[in-house]
Each structure stands twice: as structure tokens, then as C-alpha cells.
Design an enzyme around this catalytic site. Structure first.
Site, PDB file in Angstrom:
ATOM      1  N   SER A   1       0.546  -1.223   0.024  1.00  0.00           N
ATOM      2  CA  SER A   1       0.093  -0.003  -0.161  1.00  0.00           C
ATOM      3  C   SER A   1       0.995   1.296   0.017  1.00  0.00           C
ATOM      4  O   SER A   1       1.990   1.220   0.272  1.00  0.00           O
ATOM      5  CB  SER A   1      -0.965   0.017   1.396  1.00  0.00           C
ATOM      6  OG  SER A   1      -1.926   1.039   1.127  1.00  0.00           O
ATOM      7  N   ASP A   2       0.167   2.421  -0.436  1.00  0.00           N
ATOM      8  CA  ASP A   2       0.874   3.922  -0.275  1.00  0.00           C
ATOM      9  C   ASP A   2      -0.100   4.633   0.199  1.00  0.00           C
ATOM     10  O   ASP A   2      -1.211   4.508  -0.378  1.00  0.00           O
ATOM     11  CB  ASP A   2       1.599   4.135  -1.555  1.00  0.00           C
ATOM     12  CG  ASP A   2       2.505   5.373  -1.553  1.00  0.00           C
ATOM     13  OD1 ASP A   2       3.292   5.216  -0.580  1.00  0.00           O
ATOM     14  OD2 ASP A   2       2.216   6.392  -2.049  1.00  0.00           O
ATOM     15  N   THR A   3       0.309   5.736   0.915  1.00  0.00           N
ATOM     16  CA  THR A   3      -0.661   6.478   1.091  1.00  0.00           C
ATOM     17  C   THR A   3      -0.125   7.902   1.186  1.00  0.00           C
ATOM     18  O   THR A   3       1.135   8.186   1.660  1.00  0.00           O
ATOM     19  CB  THR A   3      -1.298   6.306   2.668  1.00  0.00           C
ATOM     20  OG1 THR A   3      -1.832   5.190   2.907  1.00  0.00           O
ATOM     21  CG2 THR A   3      -2.020   7.310   3.150  1.00  0.00           C
TER      22      THR A   3
END
Length: 191
Positions: A71-73
């Protein structure tokens, strides 16, 4: 076997809430937007790059039946991507820019196996209260802003900066659980 390609303790905690058994892969992927790359495209690309980096590591170890999730945020205000602050001055600058404004938090998740790759994205809207300089400096002095996109942690003292959240609390933390659970189920992982 399920693997989480992440160095983030928050993502580990969140994925653990879904009840899935998983191991950790420590991947290092460059997180720099391309010129003119839209923020959502950037976040999805980085999540995919992390998942693929994890997958490549496992295939070198002959674990071709593995599943890798990553994931990336990122925090985005007026198409400006706020990554993790480099230092205290950078954290202050980010918080000053976010003060009194509504920004987006884009959290992308990607899952890969030997046969397929899928991703999903969560976009939340977060409104910060108008923050005074002493409030910003006191928050930065806690050390909490470091290592956090946008220089704040919704799950910590940073929650006191937020007037309103529309969207996914877990997505703002770093792993959107609704989208993650949907991906896991689609790959046959019980949650």
C-alpha cells in the site's frame, strides 16, 4: 502464503485486524512523483511498485505460490503531494499549508500473485482546524509527524488537528481496510 510488503508498523497493525496470517517483506521503493504525474496515479504506482518488489524478492527464493500485498498513502492539497517530512521545518511547513483547509488522503493497495495483479484505491477528505504557530510547533516537538505523510498521524495526537473526516479512517492511517479485505477475498484469502 500472504506477505505484506511494508516497513510501516501501522500497516502491520491494520492488516492484522483482518485476521489474515501474513509475514513481512521489507522492500525499498523510490517514492518520487514523475513530472506531471497525477497524485492518484502516483500513489497507485508506488503501491504497485512495492507489491512487485516484494513479489520479485519471493520468486528469487522460489516462493512462486505466494501472495504479496502493498500500500501507499499520500496527503494531497491542490495537486501538491505531501510526503513524509524531511525535518522539523518541513513538518511545520506542511502543517501550516494544511491548517484550515480540506485535503485528500489517497491510499492505494495492490495485490500480486503469480497469475494476476489487482489494485484498489480509497480517497478520503480531511479538514484541519485553523492551527496557531504554537500549536504546530508543539505538535512537531512530539516527534509524531516524522515518518507520516502530511506530517500527522490520525491515530495519535494528530487527531486533535482534524475537524472533519469524510472517508476511510484506516485509509488515512495507511491501509484502507474495506478495499484491502475485498482484494484479499478476491484472491481467496479468508478475512
Amino acid at each position: 502464503m500472504l506477505y505484506l510488503a511494508s516497513q510501516s508498523p501501522r500497516r502491520r497493525e491494520l492488516l492484522g485486524q483482518l485476521g489474515a496470517n501474513f509475514s513481512i517483506l521489507d522492500v525499498d521503493v523510490e517514492e518520487v512523483p514523475f513530472p506531471e504525474e497525477a497524485p492518484i496515479d502516483y500513489v497507485q504506482r508506488v503501491a504497485r511498485d512495492k507489491a512487485l518488489a516484494g513479489w520479485e524478492h519471493l520468486t528469487r527464493e522460489a516462493q512462486a505460490d505466494a501472495l504479496v500485498i502493498a500500500s501507499d498513502t499520500e496527503v494531497v492539497l491542490d495537486r501538491r503531494v505531501f510526503g513524509k517530512p524531511k525535518d522539523a521545518d518541513d513538518a511545520v511547513d506542511m502543517l501550516q499549508a494544511l491548517s484550515g483547509h480540506t485535503h485528500e488522503v489517497i491510499s492505494a493497495v495492490c495485490m500480486v500473485s503469480g497469475k494476476r495483479e489487482e489494485g484498489d484505491v480509497s480517497i478520503s477528505r480531511v479538514r484541519f482546524a485553523a492551527l496557531s504557530e504554537p500549536e504546530i510547533n508543539a505538535y512537531v516537538a512530539t516527534g509524531e509527524p516524522f515518518g507520516k505523510a502530511g506530517a500527522y498521524a490520525i491515530q495519535g495526537r494528530g487527531a486533535t488537528l482534524i475537524e472533519h473526516l469524510e472517508g476511510s479512517y484506516s485509509g488515512v492511517m495507511g491501509l484502507p481496510l474495506f478495499e484491502t479485505a475485498r482484494l484479499l477475498r478476491s484472491f481467496g484469502v479468508a478475512v
